[in-house]
Structure formats: C-alpha cells, structure tokens
Enzyme design. Sequence first.
Site, PDB file in Angstrom:
ATOM      1  N   ASP A  47      -2.071  -4.553   6.900  1.00 35.48           N
ATOM      2  CA  ASP A  47      -1.488  -3.235   7.111  1.00 35.48           C
ATOM      3  C   ASP A  47      -2.501  -2.374   7.880  1.00 35.48           C
ATOM      4  OD1 ASP A  47       0.063  -0.837   6.642  1.00 35.48           O
ATOM      5  OD2 ASP A  47      -1.255  -0.418   4.945  1.00 35.48           O
ATOM      6  N   PHE A  48      -2.070  -1.215   8.370  1.00 31.34           N
ATOM      7  CA  PHE A  48      -3.003  -0.340   9.087  1.00 31.34           C
ATOM      8  C   PHE A  48      -3.442   0.839   8.219  1.00 31.34           C
ATOM      9  CE2 PHE A  48      -4.201   3.040  12.086  1.00 31.34           C
ATOM     10  CZ  PHE A  48      -5.213   2.378  12.764  1.00 31.34           C
ATOM     11  N   ASP A  49      -2.559   1.818   8.000  1.00 30.42           N
ATOM     12  CA  ASP A  49      -2.936   3.012   7.236  1.00 30.42           C
ATOM     13  C   ASP A  49      -3.226   2.656   5.779  1.00 30.42           C
ATOM     14  OD1 ASP A  49      -2.481   5.505   9.045  1.00 30.42           O
ATOM     15  OD2 ASP A  49      -0.744   4.236   9.403  1.00 30.42           O
ATOM     16  N   ASP A 234      -1.770  -1.683   1.068  1.00 33.40           N
ATOM     17  CA  ASP A 234      -2.138  -0.662   0.082  1.00 33.40           C
ATOM     18  C   ASP A 234      -0.972   0.115  -0.489  1.00 33.40           C
ATOM     19  OD1 ASP A 234      -2.459   2.558   1.454  1.00 33.40           O
ATOM     20  OD2 ASP A 234      -1.621   0.857   2.549  1.00 33.40           O
TER      21      ASP A 234
END
Length: 295
Positions: A47-49, A234
């Site tokens: 994932d990124f954020d 997350d």
Amino acid sequence: MGTHETHSSEPDPLRRPLPLPVPVTPAGRAALDAIVARPAGALVALDFDGTLAPIVENPEDARAHPDAVPALTALAPKVAAVAVITGRPAEVAVRHGGFAGAEGLEHLCVLGHYGAERWDARTGALSAPAPHPGVAAVRAELPRVLAAAGDLPGVSVEEKGGRAVAVHTRRADDPRAAFEALRAPLTDLAARHGLIVEPGRMVLELRPPGMDKGVALLEHVRETGARSVLYAGDDLGDLPAFAAVEKLRADGVPGLLVCSGSAEVGELAERADLVVDGPAGVVRLLALLAARMAD
C-alpha cells in the site's frame, strides 16, 4: 495476532543488516523463508499511504518515507516484481513516492485506483479506463449532502482524478463523530449513482465497484507468475489484499501479511503475520530483506 518488531538499536539497515523480525504464525515464517531463499519468484506488494508514506492531515502533503526509494531500489532487482497498490491515482502515488526515474526500479509498477490504473517504471507509461460517470454525479451532489449532515468543520473533500471522491474527517473537531455522521448519507449517495463507499482511517471514499486491492493483487500474481507474496498495508482497504494472500496460501503459494502499525486498525493487526512500526518499519523490513537476498 501479529507482533511488533523489536531491535536494540537502529543503524541504517542498508549498510549494516539487522536480524529479520520473526513472524508469529507458521504460515508467515514459511513465507518469509521462501521469499528470502527464492527471491526471483517473489512478488512484494505494498500500500502507499500509511505503509510507504506516513499519514498526514492533508493528503496532498503525503510523501514516501525518505528511505523508501533506497530500500526499494535495493530490493526490486532481486525479486520478480514490486507493486504499489493504492486507492490514489497512479500518477499521484508515483509523484509523491519519487518513483519516476529511480535507477533499479525497473520491476516496479503502481496500480492506482485499486488496480484500475497502471503505471510501469520500465516504460513510464500510464494506462487507465474511462472514468465512471457516477463519480461526477456524486461530486456535484456532495456539497448538499455534507450541508444536510450538519455543522462539521474541518471535513475536507479530496478529488481523485475524476475516478473517486474521498471525504476526510481527520481534521474535524471530532473526527470519529464526523466519520460516523457521514457514513450513512455518503453510502446512500454512492448507491444512487452506482458507486460504493470504502471506509478507511478517518476517510470515506466513494468509488466504482468491481476493483479492490485483493482483485488487483491476484491479477498481478497471475501476470508475474509469482511463487511467493509479501503484502504490506495499514487500513481497512487492505483487508481484501489480506484475504487474497490467505487464498493464495490455501492454494499452496507462500504469503506473508505485514501490518504497518496497529493503533487505528486493529483488525488488520490481528490478521497479520508481522506488525511493524509504520512506514519506517516497512522500509526497514524491505531493506533487511534486500540485504539477505543473493544478487
């Protein structure tokens, strides 16, 4: 439940490797062993954020952890593929991640809008379908819906390239109360226009159905022929990817589930094989993996 990694000191893992954290589940330990022993067959998906980039109040201010690109450039040439799977537009994740033009990231692709968009580092090409018409309709009605929900100062709207709209409550006076007050009216609004609502960490995203991180991950596993998988996330939007890894494990493909922090999304931490300390912990794990893989 996953466990937090613990180290007595924190030297740069790219220079002086520390011991790898140990997953708490047998499946996680077996997957980590497979990834390290046979890196050329491994897919690392992230994932990124909240995973590569710290969560910030204003999404436009989000940037990848400063050690993310060095860790990825050390890791990517040794594995089958690296994928960033994000709800953001792919080009935004590329820009905020600093991925474009980074030497060593030829095996990286960014799957934006939950896989509806794709950017390939090798070519720099971006591919994407036409936007869903419901997104524009929702955006036009959103001010009225927000006003009808009451006085909610601090609530903000994020445009996602005409492919989704996100309503953030993190900066509201009472973020959780604002989130709960908006959940039902935004769900109704989305349904009227053929969209769904994806809840996250103090954000409600209205987007087209049919794609999620699990679908994107499974398609990328098939495309790359990966024989082992690591997925790190997350938030609630990462649960479909966790489910996809669990399905792969049932089919005999080793898979490691990593949770980036656990304070706000306990369900993800409970299902993870390994919990690390936010983006810094994810980057550290990537660097340690790279250091243990044969060139």
